[in-house]
Design a protein around this motif. Structure first.
Motif, short mmCIF file in Angstrom:
data_model
loop_
_atom_site.label_atom_id
_atom_site.label_comp_id
_atom_site.label_asym_id
_atom_site.label_seq_id
_atom_site.Cartn_x
_atom_site.Cartn_y
_atom_site.Cartn_z
N ASP A 15 28.34 29.54 -91.36
CA ASP A 15 28.24 28.40 -92.26
C ASP A 15 27.28 27.32 -91.75
OD1 ASP A 15 30.03 29.67 -93.93
OD2 ASP A 15 31.76 28.48 -93.29
N ARG A 16 27.07 27.25 -90.45
CA ARG A 16 26.16 26.26 -89.87
C ARG A 16 24.70 26.70 -89.95
NH1 ARG A 16 28.18 25.92 -84.22
NH2 ARG A 16 26.14 24.99 -83.88
N LEU A 17 24.46 27.96 -90.22
CA LEU A 17 23.08 28.46 -90.28
C LEU A 17 22.35 27.88 -91.49
CD1 LEU A 17 23.72 32.20 -89.42
CD2 LEU A 17 22.42 30.57 -88.02
N PRO A 18 21.07 27.57 -91.33
CA PRO A 18 20.30 27.05 -92.47
C PRO A 18 20.13 28.10 -93.56
CG PRO A 18 18.91 27.25 -90.50
CD PRO A 18 20.29 27.65 -90.11
N GLU A 19 19.84 27.64 -94.75
CA GLU A 19 19.61 28.53 -95.88
C GLU A 19 18.50 29.52 -95.54
OE1 GLU A 19 18.21 28.14 -100.49
OE2 GLU A 19 19.35 26.50 -99.62
N GLY A 20 18.69 30.76 -95.93
CA GLY A 20 17.71 31.80 -95.68
C GLY A 20 17.88 32.51 -94.34
N SER A 21 18.88 32.11 -93.58
CA SER A 21 19.07 32.69 -92.25
C SER A 21 19.44 34.16 -92.28
CB SER A 21 20.14 31.92 -91.48
OG SER A 21 19.71 30.61 -91.23
N MET A 22 20.22 34.59 -93.25
CA MET A 22 20.61 36.00 -93.32
C MET A 22 19.36 36.87 -93.49
SD MET A 22 23.92 36.01 -93.01
CE MET A 22 23.90 34.49 -92.08
N GLN A 23 18.43 36.41 -94.33
CA GLN A 23 17.19 37.14 -94.55
C GLN A 23 16.32 37.13 -93.29
OE1 GLN A 23 18.48 34.86 -96.59
NE2 GLN A 23 18.78 35.89 -98.53
N ARG A 24 16.26 35.99 -92.63
CA ARG A 24 15.44 35.88 -91.42
C ARG A 24 15.99 36.76 -90.29
NH1 ARG A 24 14.55 30.44 -87.96
NH2 ARG A 24 13.69 31.45 -86.13
N ILE A 25 17.31 36.74 -90.10
CA ILE A 25 17.91 37.58 -89.06
C ILE A 25 17.64 39.05 -89.38
CG2 ILE A 25 20.10 38.36 -88.06
CD1 ILE A 25 21.12 35.45 -88.45
N LYS A 27 15.22 40.37 -91.12
CA LYS A 27 13.81 40.68 -90.89
C LYS A 27 13.50 40.78 -89.40
CE LYS A 27 9.14 39.10 -91.76
NZ LYS A 27 8.29 38.00 -92.18
N ASP A 28 13.96 39.80 -88.63
CA ASP A 28 13.69 39.77 -87.20
C ASP A 28 14.27 40.99 -86.48
OD1 ASP A 28 12.46 37.32 -87.61
OD2 ASP A 28 14.06 36.13 -86.65
N LEU A 29 15.45 41.45 -86.93
CA LEU A 29 16.12 42.56 -86.25
C LEU A 29 15.93 43.89 -86.97
CD1 LEU A 29 19.46 40.76 -85.26
CD2 LEU A 29 17.37 41.07 -83.89
N GLU A 30 15.11 43.87 -88.03
CA GLU A 30 14.81 45.07 -88.82
C GLU A 30 16.09 45.72 -89.35
OE1 GLU A 30 12.27 47.49 -86.36
OE2 GLU A 30 10.61 46.07 -86.55
N LEU A 31 16.91 44.90 -90.01
CA LEU A 31 18.16 45.34 -90.63
C LEU A 31 18.15 45.00 -92.11
CD1 LEU A 31 20.61 43.82 -87.97
CD2 LEU A 31 20.00 46.24 -88.21
N GLU A 32 19.05 45.61 -92.85
CA GLU A 32 19.26 45.22 -94.24
C GLU A 32 19.98 43.87 -94.26
OE1 GLU A 32 18.31 46.81 -97.01
OE2 GLU A 32 17.35 48.37 -95.81
N VAL A 33 19.67 43.03 -95.23
CA VAL A 33 20.32 41.72 -95.35
C VAL A 33 21.84 41.89 -95.48
CG1 VAL A 33 20.53 39.63 -96.75
CG2 VAL A 33 18.28 40.63 -96.33
N GLU A 34 22.27 42.88 -96.24
CA GLU A 34 23.72 43.07 -96.42
C GLU A 34 24.41 43.48 -95.12
OE1 GLU A 34 25.58 42.14 -98.92
OE2 GLU A 34 23.78 41.47 -99.96
N THR A 35 23.69 44.14 -94.23
CA THR A 35 24.26 44.48 -92.93
C THR A 35 24.55 43.21 -92.14
OG1 THR A 35 23.12 46.61 -92.88
CG2 THR A 35 23.85 45.73 -90.76
N VAL A 36 23.63 42.24 -92.19
CA VAL A 36 23.84 40.96 -91.51
C VAL A 36 25.00 40.22 -92.16
CG1 VAL A 36 22.79 38.73 -90.90
CG2 VAL A 36 21.42 40.83 -90.82
N ARG A 37 25.07 40.22 -93.48
CA ARG A 37 26.19 39.56 -94.16
C ARG A 37 27.51 40.22 -93.81
NH1 ARG A 37 22.55 39.06 -99.23
NH2 ARG A 37 21.85 36.91 -99.02
N ASN A 38 27.52 41.56 -93.71
CA ASN A 38 28.74 42.27 -93.33
C ASN A 38 29.19 41.88 -91.93
OD1 ASN A 38 28.72 43.61 -95.78
ND2 ASN A 38 27.87 45.50 -94.96
N TYR A 39 28.26 41.60 -91.06
CA TYR A 39 28.57 41.19 -89.69
C TYR A 39 29.39 39.90 -89.69
CZ TYR A 39 27.69 40.43 -84.69
OH TYR A 39 27.82 40.27 -83.33
#
Length: 83
Positions: A15-25, A27-39
């Motif tokens: 919740d403290r992450l800035p907007e767009g952070s899921m997409q940035r993470i 991209k940086d880690l070469e993962l699907e956005v939904e995988t980051v959200r699932n985390y």
């Protein structure tokens, strides 16, 4: 490396992450956005992968054991260095 954290602590970091952070993470880690959200507690496994997150019910949202802390560490780095 595994890490144990409360679910509420994990969500607070998200919740403290800035907007767009899921997409940035993702991209940086070469993962699907939904995988980051699932985390961070999401459940869209049709689009993203499981992230080795094990939840045990309890106070503060329960205890979460993370098999891999790469996404968490990247998120914390983003909070410490927003740009």
């Amino acid at each position: 490396m595994t890490k144990t954290i409360t679910f509420n602590e994990l969500r607070e970091i998200k919740d403290r992450l800035p907007e767009g952070s899921m997409q940035r993470i993702a991209k940086d880690l070469e993962l699907e956005v939904e995988t980051v959200r699932n985390y961070f507690g999401g459940t869209n496994f049709d689009e993203g992968q499981s992230t080795g997150m094990h939840v045990e019910q309890g106070p503060y949202g329960g205890i979460v054991e993370l098999d891999d802390t790469t996404i968490l560490e990247h998120a914390i780095t983003m909070l410490e260095n927003p740009y």
